[in-house]
Write a protein that holds these residues in place. Structure first.
Motif, mmCIF file in Angstrom:
data_model
loop_
_atom_site.group_PDB
_atom_site.id
_atom_site.type_symbol
_atom_site.label_atom_id
_atom_site.label_comp_id
_atom_site.label_asym_id
_atom_site.label_seq_id
_atom_site.Cartn_x
_atom_site.Cartn_y
_atom_site.Cartn_z
ATOM 1 N N LEU A 1 0.855 -1.182 0.000
ATOM 2 C CA LEU A 1 0.000 0.000 0.000
ATOM 3 C C LEU A 1 0.893 1.234 0.000
ATOM 4 O O LEU A 1 1.866 1.302 0.766
ATOM 5 N N ARG A 2 0.582 2.185 -0.853
ATOM 6 C CA ARG A 2 1.310 3.451 -0.881
ATOM 7 C C ARG A 2 0.289 4.568 -0.736
ATOM 8 O O ARG A 2 -0.692 4.626 -1.488
ATOM 9 N N ASN A 3 0.492 5.436 0.264
ATOM 10 C CA ASN A 3 -0.511 6.437 0.593
ATOM 11 C C ASN A 3 -1.861 5.794 0.855
ATOM 12 O O ASN A 3 -2.918 6.364 0.537
ATOM 13 N N GLY A 4 -1.852 4.580 1.404
ATOM 14 C CA GLY A 4 -3.072 3.868 1.713
ATOM 15 C C GLY A 4 -3.759 3.214 0.536
ATOM 16 O O GLY A 4 -4.827 2.639 0.680
ATOM 17 N N VAL A 5 -3.136 3.288 -0.640
ATOM 18 C CA VAL A 5 -3.746 2.752 -1.868
ATOM 19 C C VAL A 5 -3.018 1.460 -2.258
ATOM 20 O O VAL A 5 -1.800 1.460 -2.439
ATOM 21 N N PRO A 6 -3.759 0.349 -2.409
ATOM 22 C CA PRO A 6 -3.123 -0.891 -2.864
ATOM 23 C C PRO A 6 -2.473 -0.698 -4.233
ATOM 24 O O PRO A 6 -3.059 -0.077 -5.125
ATOM 25 N N GLN A 7 -1.270 -1.227 -4.384
ATOM 26 C CA GLN A 7 -0.522 -1.071 -5.626
ATOM 27 C C GLN A 7 -0.629 -2.330 -6.499
ATOM 28 O O GLN A 7 -0.879 -3.419 -6.016
#
Length: 400
Positions: free
Chosen positions: A394-400
């Motif tokens: 997760l980057r900035n809370g967003v799944p990659q």
């Protein structure tokens, strides 16, 4: 942005300075709430608040995303033959950099961009959520500026390394090249860079040239980093400490005076949450692996109280790896670090090398950059080397 609950975490590595659970701030059987890209709450799973979405960690370990604070992704060409020659006994001298310079100058923007995006994506899949990217394979005003422009498309941590080596056309005029780096090249590069770096090493730049270049970078607001003491003992480490560098990188050949300088380094700057910070020793075990060179003695540095980071040094010649888990395993096996020390160095240590306090840790308020392992503990990163253990990023809370 919707909220996300990461639930059923068996082991959470927080690196939270104010928390409990040892140096990694480990908490067990917890949940973590992400809201607006930040960690908003951590607590027992049974007390977890409602959220718009849920990610079930299934009892696995969750760690901060890796912070790779030293990488060279903007290049063209291939140096596999050079690697094979080293494996057959040829020593590494750094001279192959000029081979990559020629290929990089000849490449189009789209070719360079494709390489940067490929390697950046490769690193992200292996858990790296922040990656510093250097220039240094163009070594002309135009090529250094375009390298940094391309790097800035994928990372906010960009470093001007016009002083990587003296290019062939200036071989007999190093003073003229230093003037170029300090003048037109810096002017073109600075708008696209946060840092300036110099390869202060035999065969590259001596201490006087390095000091002049770094001082010019500081004068236009760039932070300082230094390639230091990779090929042998030299002045690079102490120069970095003198100038308040955020990090000195490689640190393979150190004197007692070098270690003492790093251990006692303090620099007043308005960064992170303190006026006082240290010069971090960033160790790059992928380079020693790929050049069959002696590994840095991380134990000596840690026992002296030096702040240590781990990074990949991803580059086409001396460390063509983008894998921070691989570097963690090397650090434990070859540099006498404990698994906890290596994980901290690859996360919080990298953040300190970039003078960041919003990444490399998972305390409340931190950026929600995190990885879910396909394993119950951080120990497995060293215990199971070479195994793809990164289940989710997760980057900035967003799944990659």
């Amino acid at each position: 942005m919707s909220s996300l609950l990461v639930d059923d975490i068996g082991e959470l590595v927080t690196n939270d300075v104010g928390g409990e659970g040892g140096p990694l701030g480990i908490r067990r059987d917890v949940a973590l709430l992400v809201d607006d890209g930040r960690v908003a709450w951590i607590g027992p799973s049974r007390d977890a608040p409602a959220a718009d979405r849920r990610l079930d960690a299934q009892g696995a370990a969750v760690l901060p995303g890796f912070v790779d604070s030293h990488a060279h992704l903007v290049f063209a060409g291939d140096r596999a033959a050079e690697f094979a020659a080293r494996m057959a006994g040829q020593p590494y001298t750094g001279g192959g950099i000029r081979t990559t310079v020629g290929a990089t100058r000849a490449a189009s923007d789209d070719e360079l961009r494709a390489t940067v995006r490929r390697l950046h994506g490769e690193a992200l899949r292996q858990g790296t959520t922040t990656m510093e990217i250097k220039s240094g394979y163009g070594l002309t005003v135009a090529d250094e500026a375009r390298s940094l422009r391309i790097a800035a498309e994928v990372s906010e941590e960009t470093t001007f390394l016009g002083a990587h080596v003296v290019p062939a056309e200036y071989a007999d005029r190093p003073d003229d090249y230093v003037s170029l780096v300090c003048g037109p090249m810096l002017a073109a590069a600075a708008p696209h860079a946060r840092w300036i770096d110099v390869f202060c090493e035999r065969g590259a730049f001596d201490v006087d040239h390095a000091r002049a270049i770094l001082a010019c970078g500081q004068a236009v607001g760039l932070g300082v980093r230094v390639h230091a003491n990779q090929l042998g003992p030299g002045p690079g480490v102490q120069l970095g400490v003198e100038l308040g560098a955020a990090s000195v990188d490689h640190c393979t050949h150190l004197t007692d005076a070098d270690v003492d300088a790093l251990a006692s380094s303090r620099y007043d700057c308005m960064c992170a949450d303190s006026l006082h910070t240290t010069t971090v020793a960033t160790l790059l075990p992928g380079a020693e692996f790929s050049t069959r060179s002696p590994y840095p003695d991380a134990r000596r540095l840690l026992d002296a109280g030096v702040t240590v980071a781990l990074a990949t040094d991803c580059n086409p010649g001396s460390s063509y790896t983008s894998s921070m888990p691989f570097c963690v395993a090397l650090a434990v096996r070859e540099m006498r670090m404990t698994p906890a020390e290596a994980v901290w160095a690859a996360t919080a240590g990298g953040a300190r090398a970039l003078r960041r306090n919003d990444i490399g840790q998972l305390g409340v308020g931190a950026r929600a950059d995190l990885i879910v392992l396909d394993a119950p503990s951080h120990l497995h990163l060293a215990y199971r080397p070479g195994v793809p253990l990164i289940r989710q990023v997760l980057r900035n809370g967003v799944p990659q």
